[in-house]
Design an enzyme around this catalytic site. Structure first.
Site, PDB file in Angstrom:
ATOM      1  N   SER A 122      36.984  37.715  40.053  1.00  0.00           N
ATOM      2  CA  SER A 122      37.654  38.725  39.237  1.00  0.00           C
ATOM      3  C   SER A 122      38.292  38.091  38.003  1.00  0.00           C
ATOM      4  O   SER A 122      38.385  38.729  36.958  1.00  0.00           O
ATOM      5  CB  SER A 122      38.699  39.484  40.050  1.00  0.00           C
ATOM      6  OG  SER A 122      39.636  38.617  40.627  1.00  0.00           O
ATOM      7  N   GLU A 123      38.728  36.814  38.120  1.00  0.00           N
ATOM      8  CA  GLU A 123      39.186  36.073  36.944  1.00  0.00           C
ATOM      9  C   GLU A 123      38.882  34.587  37.078  1.00  0.00           C
ATOM     10  O   GLU A 123      38.807  34.048  38.184  1.00  0.00           O
ATOM     11  CB  GLU A 123      40.697  36.244  36.714  1.00  0.00           C
ATOM     12  CG  GLU A 123      41.098  37.508  35.988  1.00  0.00           C
ATOM     13  CD  GLU A 123      41.777  38.500  36.892  1.00  0.00           C
ATOM     14  OE1 GLU A 123      42.182  39.560  36.389  1.00  0.00           O
ATOM     15  OE2 GLU A 123      41.888  38.233  38.096  1.00  0.00           O
ATOM     16  N   THR A 124      38.710  33.966  35.909  1.00  0.00           N
ATOM     17  CA  THR A 124      38.570  32.521  35.768  1.00  0.00           C
ATOM     18  C   THR A 124      39.532  32.083  34.679  1.00  0.00           C
ATOM     19  O   THR A 124      39.657  32.754  33.650  1.00  0.00           O
ATOM     20  CB  THR A 124      37.127  32.143  35.375  1.00  0.00           C
ATOM     21  OG1 THR A 124      36.238  32.524  36.434  1.00  0.00           O
ATOM     22  CG2 THR A 124      36.984  30.659  35.104  1.00  0.00           C
TER      23      THR A 124
ATOM     24  N   HIS B  87      47.274  37.003  39.674  1.00  0.00           N
ATOM     25  CA  HIS B  87      46.751  35.981  40.584  1.00  0.00           C
ATOM     26  C   HIS B  87      46.222  34.763  39.838  1.00  0.00           C
ATOM     27  O   HIS B  87      46.354  33.633  40.336  1.00  0.00           O
ATOM     28  CB  HIS B  87      45.721  36.599  41.556  1.00  0.00           C
ATOM     29  CG  HIS B  87      44.291  36.310  41.302  1.00  0.00           C
ATOM     30  ND1 HIS B  87      43.512  37.061  40.453  1.00  0.00           N
ATOM     31  CD2 HIS B  87      43.471  35.344  41.816  1.00  0.00           C
ATOM     32  CE1 HIS B  87      42.284  36.574  40.452  1.00  0.00           C
ATOM     33  NE2 HIS B  87      42.227  35.546  41.265  1.00  0.00           N
TER      34      HIS B  87
END
Length: 301
Positions: free
Chosen positions: A45-47, A76
């Site tokens: 969902s994120e990097t 997060h």
């Protein structure tokens, strides 16, 4: 060009729970387009990309990418990135202490490192902005997007409404846990009803009243190619701000335990705090534990 990376499960103390995150180091020469491509390659969902700070008083500049776009702030990724940095012990030639400060699009994000027995186990961020309400969204649109009847949407305390502490979400209270469990993202409805709005990710929740947690939540973002997110610190930061306005004390700190990701098999626990003074919110914090998962290299042409 060789980049190093670490992956971590955030808002959990159990491997394969929580929300996975990739943290990439050594990407100073990367373009935004290449960072976006790497985020797509990981598929989380994120990097995040950890870069030297513009102000040496801060720890790092952190850029955050979903599979479809760069975002100015997210929860997060900050908790996970801070924990990874703490595990490394030093960054850009300087030791990492009990707190870090990340420069991000939404502002400066201060993060406290959570430790047990002298070892980092997680982190707690303070949101870069205080809570702001956005525009309300019609109940019929929310119900259609979530595959629910309109009666499953509660409006007695607040309508479906935008809310942000650095990244905006639509905050929606549902009637009960059955409605929360039944919710599912209907992409075609998101595209037809929400895509034209400045905010189109839905964070829905129920207050538990006697459960082992205070709030249960789910977050759907199909237009970001994230049908459901296991743990969303920025959305829950906004939710904390809203709940503090509705239920918070005039003075003191409101603390809430928020469960997310249960329905998708990645249970997460987010620990939220809101400081209040004179009937107003003065700070919002979101924290939790992290588990190390993978380390490796990206070999870039």
């Amino acid at each position: 060009m060789t980049l190093t990376y670490e992956t971590v499960d955030v808002f959990t103390e159990t491997p394969f729970g929580g929300n996975p995150l990739a943290v990439v180091f050594g990407g100073e020469a990367l373009s935004a387009e290449r960072m976006q491509a790497i985020a797509v390659e990981f598929g989380y969902s994120e990097t995040t990309f950890v870069l030297p700070p513009q102000d040496p008083a801060n720890t790092a500049r952190v850029r955050i990418f979903t599979p479809t776009r760069e975002v100015p702030f997210a929860g997060h990724p900050n908790v996970g990135t801070a924990t990874v940095v703490a595990w490394r012990g030093s960054l850009f030639g300087r030791p990492v202490g009990e707190a870090v400060r990340f420069e991000e699009g939404a502002g400066l994000v201060p993060i406290a490192i959570l430790s047990e027995g002298g070892k980092p186990v997680g982190a707690q961020l303070t949101t870069p902005q205080l809570f702001r309400r956005g525009a309300p969204v019609p109940v019929a649109d929310i119900a259609a997007c979530l595959g629910l009847e309109a009666t499953a949407i509660r409006t007695d305390r607040h309508p479906p409404v935008g809310g942000t502490v650095g990244l905006e979400f639509i905050l929606v209270e549902l009637a009960d846990r059955a409605a929360l469990e039944a919710a599912r993202p209907i992409r075609a409805e998101f595209e037809s009803r929400l895509a034209h709005l400045p905010v189109y990710d839905i964070h829905c929740y129920v207050r538990t009243g006697g459960d082992d947690v205070d709030v249960r939540a789910r977050m759907f973002a199909p237009l970001d190619n994230i049908d459901e997110d296991p743990a969303t610190g920025s959305a829950n930061g906004a939710l904390l701000g809203l709940l503090a306005e509705l239920d918070g004390p005039a003075e003191g700190t409101m603390a809430l335990r928020i469960a997310q990701g249960v329905e998708m098999g990645r249970p997460s626990l987010l620990l939220g705090e809101v400081d209040r003074a004179g009937g107003a919110t003065t700070a919002i914090r979101v924290g939790g534990r992290c588990v190390a998962m993978m380390r490796g290299e990206l070999v870039m042409p």
